[in-house]
Design a protein around this motif. Structure first.
Motif, PDB file in Angstrom:
ATOM      1  N   SER A   1       0.824  -1.209   0.000  1.00  0.00           N
ATOM      2  CA  SER A   1       0.000   0.000   0.000  1.00  0.00           C
ATOM      3  C   SER A   1       0.856   1.256   0.000  1.00  0.00           C
ATOM      4  CB  SER A   1      -0.934  -0.001   1.223  1.00  0.00           C
ATOM      5  OG  SER A   1      -1.804  -1.115   1.190  1.00  0.00           O
ATOM      6  N   LEU A   2       1.948   1.251   0.779  1.00  0.00           N
ATOM      7  CA  LEU A   2       2.813   2.426   0.864  1.00  0.00           C
ATOM      8  C   LEU A   2       3.445   2.740  -0.492  1.00  0.00           C
ATOM      9  CD1 LEU A   2       4.250   4.620   2.499  1.00  0.00           C
ATOM     10  CD2 LEU A   2       6.024   2.924   3.045  1.00  0.00           C
ATOM     11  N   VAL A   3       3.987   1.718  -1.144  1.00  0.00           N
ATOM     12  CA  VAL A   3       4.615   1.944  -2.451  1.00  0.00           C
ATOM     13  C   VAL A   3       3.581   2.446  -3.463  1.00  0.00           C
ATOM     14  CG1 VAL A   3       5.760   0.801  -4.397  1.00  0.00           C
ATOM     15  CG2 VAL A   3       6.460   0.283  -2.063  1.00  0.00           C
ATOM     16  N   ALA A   4       2.408   1.811  -3.492  1.00  0.00           N
ATOM     17  CA  ALA A   4       1.375   2.241  -4.430  1.00  0.00           C
ATOM     18  C   ALA A   4       0.912   3.662  -4.124  1.00  0.00           C
ATOM     19  CB  ALA A   4       0.188   1.273  -4.370  1.00  0.00           C
ATOM     20  N   PHE A   5       0.791   3.992  -2.817  1.00  0.00           N
ATOM     21  CA  PHE A   5       0.371   5.347  -2.437  1.00  0.00           C
ATOM     22  C   PHE A   5       1.377   6.385  -2.916  1.00  0.00           C
ATOM     23  CE2 PHE A   5       0.508   8.858   0.665  1.00  0.00           C
ATOM     24  CZ  PHE A   5      -0.780   9.351   0.504  1.00  0.00           C
TER      25      PHE A   5
ATOM     26  N   TRP B   1       6.240  -7.178  13.164  1.00  0.00           N
ATOM     27  CA  TRP B   1       7.145  -6.905  12.038  1.00  0.00           C
ATOM     28  C   TRP B   1       8.311  -7.893  12.027  1.00  0.00           C
ATOM     29  CZ3 TRP B   1       6.667  -3.465   8.050  1.00  0.00           C
ATOM     30  CH2 TRP B   1       7.790  -3.280   7.238  1.00  0.00           C
ATOM     31  N   THR B   2       8.551  -8.466  10.869  1.00  0.00           N
ATOM     32  CA  THR B   2       9.680  -9.368  10.668  1.00  0.00           C
ATOM     33  C   THR B   2      10.696  -8.670   9.770  1.00  0.00           C
ATOM     34  OG1 THR B   2       8.261 -11.323  10.865  1.00  0.00           O
ATOM     35  CG2 THR B   2      10.414 -11.621   9.804  1.00  0.00           C
ATOM     36  N   ALA B   3      11.895  -8.471  10.289  1.00  0.00           N
ATOM     37  CA  ALA B   3      12.908  -7.748   9.517  1.00  0.00           C
ATOM     38  C   ALA B   3      13.172  -8.469   8.197  1.00  0.00           C
ATOM     39  CB  ALA B   3      14.188  -7.629  10.323  1.00  0.00           C
ATOM     40  N   PRO B   4      12.891  -7.809   7.065  1.00  0.00           N
ATOM     41  CA  PRO B   4      13.081  -8.493   5.784  1.00  0.00           C
ATOM     42  C   PRO B   4      14.531  -8.420   5.316  1.00  0.00           C
ATOM     43  CG  PRO B   4      12.159  -6.318   5.411  1.00  0.00           C
ATOM     44  CD  PRO B   4      12.285  -6.478   6.906  1.00  0.00           C
ATOM     45  N   THR B   5      14.914  -9.406   4.545  1.00  0.00           N
ATOM     46  CA  THR B   5      16.204  -9.319   3.875  1.00  0.00           C
ATOM     47  C   THR B   5      16.109  -8.262   2.781  1.00  0.00           C
ATOM     48  OG1 THR B   5      15.603 -10.989   2.228  1.00  0.00           O
ATOM     49  CG2 THR B   5      16.584 -11.778   4.291  1.00  0.00           C
ATOM     50  N   ALA B   6      17.249  -7.847   2.272  1.00  0.00           N
ATOM     51  CA  ALA B   6      17.238  -6.851   1.193  1.00  0.00           C
ATOM     52  C   ALA B   6      16.485  -7.387  -0.020  1.00  0.00           C
ATOM     53  CB  ALA B   6      18.677  -6.482   0.814  1.00  0.00           C
ATOM     54  N   PHE B   7      16.653  -8.677  -0.290  1.00  0.00           N
ATOM     55  CA  PHE B   7      15.968  -9.293  -1.434  1.00  0.00           C
ATOM     56  C   PHE B   7      14.460  -9.282  -1.217  1.00  0.00           C
ATOM     57  CE2 PHE B   7      14.248 -13.218  -3.425  1.00  0.00           C
ATOM     58  CZ  PHE B   7      14.455 -12.861  -4.761  1.00  0.00           C
TER      59      PHE B   7
ATOM     60  N   MET C   1       8.913  -6.978  -1.999  1.00  0.00           N
ATOM     61  CA  MET C   1       7.732  -6.288  -1.464  1.00  0.00           C
ATOM     62  C   MET C   1       7.486  -4.978  -2.213  1.00  0.00           C
ATOM     63  SD  MET C   1       8.192  -6.805   2.654  1.00  0.00           S
ATOM     64  CE  MET C   1       8.607  -8.407   3.345  1.00  0.00           C
ATOM     65  N   ALA C   2       8.556  -4.228  -2.445  1.00  0.00           N
ATOM     66  CA  ALA C   2       8.417  -2.987  -3.193  1.00  0.00           C
ATOM     67  C   ALA C   2       7.977  -3.269  -4.623  1.00  0.00           C
ATOM     68  CB  ALA C   2       9.734  -2.221  -3.194  1.00  0.00           C
ATOM     69  N   LEU C   3       8.480  -4.367  -5.191  1.00  0.00           N
ATOM     70  CA  LEU C   3       8.102  -4.735  -6.554  1.00  0.00           C
ATOM     71  C   LEU C   3       6.616  -5.058  -6.642  1.00  0.00           C
ATOM     72  CD1 LEU C   3       9.067  -5.291  -9.433  1.00  0.00           C
ATOM     73  CD2 LEU C   3       9.582  -7.649  -8.727  1.00  0.00           C
ATOM     74  N   VAL C   4       6.074  -5.655  -5.584  1.00  0.00           N
ATOM     75  CA  VAL C   4       4.639  -5.945  -5.550  1.00  0.00           C
ATOM     76  C   VAL C   4       3.835  -4.655  -5.727  1.00  0.00           C
ATOM     77  CG1 VAL C   4       2.741  -6.630  -4.026  1.00  0.00           C
ATOM     78  CG2 VAL C   4       4.759  -8.078  -4.227  1.00  0.00           C
ATOM     79  N   GLY C   5       4.214  -3.610  -4.968  1.00  0.00           N
ATOM     80  CA  GLY C   5       3.510  -2.338  -5.091  1.00  0.00           C
ATOM     81  C   GLY C   5       3.693  -1.699  -6.451  1.00  0.00           C
TER      82      GLY C   5
END
Length: 304
Positions: free
Chosen positions: A55-59, A212-218, A223-227
């Motif tokens: 949602s954040l990326v799309a916003f 919150w689970t700390a994500p890896t860089a990948f 996640m950003a690609l999803v948005g």
């Protein structure tokens, strides 16, 4: 974001049916790719966290476009703030339920359940919007839900909870779509989209913070690609509905079943079962018939 919500994010251009169909097919492909990434990420990350990043990326993307080319702050003015609250509430529940269903079910199964959305829209448009629904369309709705029962196989011990959650996602998708239909009478498409994304970002962020689970860089990149994919799909969807009437391109939505089956097989090793395929055929047939009847009724109204 639905078809109607994106209606004025891009400038209108001359009609071109082949171009519109191409854009629509591209949008369906991107949505299937986005859903595949979501299912992949739900194995390691909480659903609210994925909802928040998407949602954040799309916003940010849609908001940036609105500020530059979509009318700026003026496009955000609203006459019906509580209408936006209800629409965002329905959209948030729908998104969360779909994300859960993606985690628990094969992609193709979730897509079959999502096809119940148009059936819910038809069934609810009479009591909620006062729009007439003839007996033929009611019959198609009943038959379509029969397809859901065939797919779910309640007597065979299928995982009913994920199926019911997926069906709930389709229900709230329909409620959100009906809310958009009402809001579009007074609100800009940009305001409908951005208030939804703002709400889902804030609420999902609050839900994600404690778990919150700390994500890896990948993973963060995915996640950003999803948005980003979701935003790109909406651009193509917008172009499609600007270049051709919805009745022309809407039937191609069912190509999503092909992509969901393909991606589900390539990435997760899942293949649709016979009941899922049978249920899909019933639901798709019912949806196409409802679309046909809507087109016939619309032509009669224009001719009267």
């Amino acid at each position: 974001m639905t078809d109607a919500e994106a209606a004025d994010l891009l400038p209108a251009e001359a009609d071109s049916v082949p171009y519109a169909v191409g854009c629509f097919l591209g949008a369906i492909l991107l949505f299937a790719a986005m859903d595949t990434l979501i299912k992949f990420l739900t194995a390691d990350y909480p659903v609210p966290q994925l909802m928040f990043v998407r949602s954040l990326v799309a916003f940010l993307l849609v908001g940036g476009y609105t500020l530059v080319r979509g009318g700026g702050i003026a496009a955000m003015r609203t006459q019906r703030p509580w209408g936006h609250v209800w629409r965002a509430f329905a959209g948030l529940i729908s998104m969360g339920c779909f994300f859960y269903a993606f985690r628990e079910l094969p992609l193709a199964d979730v897509y079959v359940l999502s096809f119940a959305g148009p059936l819910f829209i038809t069934a609810l448009s009479a009591p909620l919007l006062g729009e007439p629904v003839g007996w033929r369309r009611w019959a198609a709705v009943v038959v379509g839900f029969g397809g859901v029962v065939v797919m779910a196989q309640p007597s065979a011990g299928a995982p009913l909870v994920p199926v019911l959650v997926g069906l709930c996602a389709a229900l709230f998708y329909a409620l959100a779509a009906l809310a958009v239909r009402g809001l579009s009478r007074t609100e800009t498409s940009a305001s409908i989209v951005l208030y939804l994304l703002l709400t889902t970002t804030v609420v999902s962020g609050a839900l994600a913070a404690p778990i919150w689970t700390a994500p890896t860089a990948f993973a963060l990149g995915l996640m950003a690609l999803v948005g980003a994919i979701g935003a790109g799909a909406q651009v193509l969807l917008t172009q499609a509905f600007r270049r051709a009437p919805p009745a022309v391109v809407a039937p191609f939505e069912y190509t999503g079943m092909v992509w969901a089956s393909l991606f589900g097989w390539l990435v997760f090793g899942d293949l649709p079962t016979v009941p899922v395929i049978a249920g899909a055929m019933v639901i798709i047939g019912s949806g196409l018939y409802i679309l046909h009847r809507e087109t016939v009724v619309a032509r009669r109204r224009l001719g009267s």
